[in-house]
Scaffold this active site. Structure first.
Site, PDB file in Angstrom:
ATOM      1  N   LYS A   3      -7.072  -5.308  -2.409  1.00 48.23           N
ATOM      2  CA  LYS A   3      -7.945  -4.967  -1.504  1.00 48.23           C
ATOM      3  C   LYS A   3      -8.705  -3.531  -2.323  1.00 48.23           C
ATOM      4  CE  LYS A   3      -6.030  -4.218   2.130  1.00 48.23           C
ATOM      5  NZ  LYS A   3      -4.316  -4.447   3.311  1.00 48.23           N
ATOM      6  N   LYS A  19       0.654  -1.412  -0.182  1.00 47.55           N
ATOM      7  CA  LYS A  19       0.009  -0.059   0.209  1.00 47.55           C
ATOM      8  C   LYS A  19       0.826   0.995  -0.077  1.00 47.55           C
ATOM      9  CE  LYS A  19      -2.256  -1.105   3.926  1.00 47.55           C
ATOM     10  NZ  LYS A  19      -2.678  -0.270   4.674  1.00 47.55           N
TER      11      LYS A  19
END
Length: 229
Positions: A82, A25
């Site tokens: 995600k 991320k």
């Protein structure tokens, strides 16, 4: 219960290779901020047989944008894709989830789709994670997740206690999907998390010494691995 650790760079990923899942991320771009595809590719190469997850962002109701980002993350090598839903409309949530699942599962049926809501959904004006789970299951996603949307140091446990998180986990099991819990979790939370028993817990700030904007520390990753296992 598996440990997912979220490095923000290739250098940080070197310290996370023993985690159960390595989550790529970019914290500067939000709770579930997306990193660059070349970073995902390189971390996937480094990870070997360890699964790699990639966050694609905290989304408004834009199913086309979300679907294309999900496809890109999957093509870059992510085993788990995600997405966070940062809006309140249930029908729009269903459209985003349907698009993301199709974008990933049609070309890569073996890959895992994670739909995230936020423990602090009320202050964000976002959809409840308890409303996301049935939609995720209906649309063919694999996991429903709780994280914190506003990264101001407050933990998921400040918005949802053990009882609520256990109810969320039980709901997901009844729907046939997995549970992931995250959101400024601390080492002291791990025993309680083991009692709640989600399939995955996700950490970053914990292994950065409490500040997710700083570097992952190798010794803290090792500590987290030992406590979870």
């Amino acid at each position: 219960m598996k440990l997912l650790v979220s490095p923000s760079s290739i250098d940080e990923a070197k310290y996370c290779l023993d985690a159960d899942i390595i989550d790529v991320k970019r914290p500067a771009e939000g709770s579930l901020g997306a990193n660059f595809p070349w970073v995902i590719r390189e971390i996937k190469r480094m990870a070997g047989s360890t699964p790699v997850s990639a966050a694609i962002g905290d989304y408004r109701p834009t199913p086309g944008n979300a679907s294309l980002a999900a496809y890109g993350a999957a093509c870059a090598g992510a085993d788990f894709v995600k997405i966070g839903l940062m809006f309140s409309d249930k029908q729009a949530a269903k459209e985003v989830i349907e698009g993301v699942v199709r974008a990933v599962k049609e070309p890569f049926p073996e890959k895992t789709v994670v739909i995230a809501g936020y423990s602090d959904f009320e202050r964000l004006g976002a959809i409840s994670p308890f409303d996301i789970s049935p939609l995720a299951a209906e649309c063919g996603a694999d996991f429903s997740m709780i994280d914190t949307g506003m990264k101001d140091g407050k933990s998921t446990f400040e918005f949802m206690d053990k009882t609520v998180l256990s109810e969320f986990t039980d709901l997901n099991r009844s729907l046939g999907i997995g549970t992931a819990l995250a959101g400024s979790l601390k080492f002291a939370d791990i025993p309680v998390l083991k009692e709640i028993d989600p399939e995955i817990i996700g950490v970053r700030g914990m292994v950065c010494g409490g500040d997710r904007s700083t570097m992952v520390q190798e010794e803290l990753v090792k500590k987290a691995i030992q406590m979870v296992r």
